[in-house]
Design a protein around this motif. Structure first.
Motif, short mmCIF file in Angstrom:
data_model
loop_
_atom_site.label_atom_id
_atom_site.label_comp_id
_atom_site.label_asym_id
_atom_site.label_seq_id
_atom_site.Cartn_x
_atom_site.Cartn_y
_atom_site.Cartn_z
N MET A 95 8.07 -5.04 -0.03
CA MET A 95 7.41 -5.72 1.08
C MET A 95 6.28 -4.87 1.65
N SER A 96 6.49 -3.57 1.73
CA SER A 96 5.46 -2.69 2.27
C SER A 96 4.21 -2.73 1.38
N LEU A 97 4.42 -2.70 0.07
CA LEU A 97 3.28 -2.76 -0.86
C LEU A 97 2.57 -4.11 -0.77
N ILE A 98 3.35 -5.17 -0.59
CA ILE A 98 2.74 -6.51 -0.45
C ILE A 98 1.90 -6.58 0.82
N LEU A 99 2.42 -6.01 1.90
CA LEU A 99 1.67 -6.03 3.17
C LEU A 99 0.32 -5.34 2.98
N ALA A 100 0.35 -4.19 2.28
CA ALA A 100 -0.90 -3.46 2.05
C ALA A 100 -1.85 -4.33 1.24
N SER A 101 -1.31 -4.97 0.22
CA SER A 101 -2.16 -5.79 -0.64
C SER A 101 -2.74 -6.97 0.15
N GLU A 102 -1.90 -7.61 0.98
CA GLU A 102 -2.38 -8.74 1.78
C GLU A 102 -3.45 -8.30 2.79
N MET A 103 -3.30 -7.08 3.31
CA MET A 103 -4.26 -6.59 4.31
C MET A 103 -5.46 -5.90 3.65
N GLY A 104 -5.39 -5.73 2.33
CA GLY A 104 -6.49 -5.08 1.59
C GLY A 104 -6.61 -3.59 1.91
N VAL A 105 -5.47 -2.93 2.08
CA VAL A 105 -5.49 -1.49 2.39
C VAL A 105 -4.59 -0.73 1.41
N ASN A 106 -4.60 0.60 1.54
CA ASN A 106 -3.74 1.43 0.68
C ASN A 106 -2.36 1.58 1.30
#
Ligand code: ADP
Length: 357
Positions: A95-106
């Motif tokens: 979920m943490s990696l998905i959040l980063a991907s959705e927000m366009g961040v690392n």
């Protein structure tokens, strides 16, 4: 999205305290919800969902995070700090990696045991770019120094570093870019309240239903290019202890078996045959689960009996029983916890083919 991995990344499997046989160890590796040495986080990357839409189940969590993402995007701000809690293997890192991907961040991934010295955490914080996500696994294990460095960082985007010692010590504040801390824990009750209070969102992950795990097995099978029938996927799902990590691991073992048997499709019979060989029974119980239940039935007349007495009679460590085996037995209603001790239920008697006297 670039996934940066901290050199301090440290995810070690839980060690068992009282191994009793090689067979038992092999089973535990298979049904352990902890990540194993072979399954490094990066080896899970191929099958890890990358988008919120591919993240199966956890409807409540997804609904709340969808709103948080949309609002943060409108405000052009990072997400609020988020605490995810629940047993291992349920999808906190994912979920943490998905959040980063959705927000366009690392997303930088680390674990609390790797943050022993102050410079471990300051190094990570200083390297963050605006909006980045810092994921700290096992956050309940952070030491006090690391926690105190995190407070101003979380609250005011500020790093307070003490320079010098004793009376001449000075505090220097370094501004940090706004970032999101995602903390993950299996023990939310062990977090100190000042740390817990600094999370804007606190969300629990639940064990998955069979239909959700069936979808996860089918999705992973497609990625691994394995042909599986609906009932074949369901059979694996039923034995996966409500945990995606276990479902994916069991699928890989069944795939090996199918290969040896020269079968190009995994159907229900083949999945059941393979998992029986690996000693994972029809409800996902292993040797130790069954030992715990049958000990309570045979030696304590089904309970109530105290944890320590079960530990002594089975030769297992009480903490391991409580933290590793019991949660799933409670979840599927095979065991009840009463103020007088543990009680085995009728469903467990039936599962083990025993008669209640
Ligand atoms: P945790 O951080 O809670 O221990 P992970 O996020 O590492 O768990 O998840 C373990 C594995 O399970 C991942 O590799 C991922 O492939 C799979 N997984 C977890 N949650 C989901 C989900 N909701 N949908 C699909 N696969 C999932």
């Amino acid at each position: 999205m670039a996934i940066k991995r901290s050199s301090q990344e440290n995810k070690t499997p839980r060690k068992r305290t009282s191994p009793t046989s090689d067979q038992q160890n092999q089973e535990e590796r298979l049904l352990s919800s902890e990540i194993t040495v072979q399954e490094t986080q990066s080896s899970e990357d191929g099958i890890r969902p990358q988008k919120l839409a591919d993240y199966i189940g956890q409807k409540e969590l997804k609904k709340i995070l969808n709103i948080a993402i949309a609002a943060a995007k409108v405000r052009q701000e990072p997400l609020d700090h988020l605490l995810l809690y629940g047993p291992p293997g349920l999808g906190k890192t994912t979920m943490s990696l998905i959040l980063a991907s959705e927000m366009g961040v690392n997303c930088k991934i680390t674990a609390a045991p790797a943050l022993e010295r102050p410079r471990d955490i300051t190094g990570l914080l200083i390297a963050l770019k605006p909006g980045d996500i810092l994921f700290i696994d096992e956050i309940h294990r952070l030491n006090r120094m690391a926690e105190e460095l995190l407070y101003p960082a979380m609250e005011d985007c500020r790093l307070d570093i003490t320079i010098g010692k004793g009376q001449s010590a000075k505090i220097r504040s370094i501004p940090l870019p706004p970032f999101t801390l995602v903390g993950a824990t299996t023990k939310v009750g062990s977090l100190t309240s000042p740390l817990r209070d600094r999370f804007g969102l606190i969300q629990r992950l639940r064990f998955y239903e069979i239909d959700e795990l069936t979808l996860i097995v089918k999705r992973t099978a497609a990625i691994l290019m394995v042909t599986i029938t609906e009932t074949g996927a369901e059979e694996i799902a039923r034995r996966s202890r409500g945990t995606p990590r276990i479902a994916n691991r069991l699928l890989k073992r069944v795939r090996d078996y199918a290969q040896v048997e020269k079968s190009d499709t995994i159907n229900q019979t083949l999945a059941a045959e393979a998992l029986d060989i690996f000693n994972v029974d029809a409800r996902g119980l292993d040797w130790t689960d069954r030992l715990v239940l049958s000990t309570v039935i045979e030696q304590f007349n089904g309970g109530p009996v105290g944890l320590e007495a079960i530990a002594a009679a089975t030769g297992e460590d009480a903490k391991t029983i409580e933290e590793v085996y019991e949660p799933y037995l409670l979840q599927i209603g095979y065991l009840n916890r009463t103020h007088r001790g543990r009680v085995v239920t009728q469903a467990a008697y039936e599962h083990l083919g025993k008669i209640k006297l």
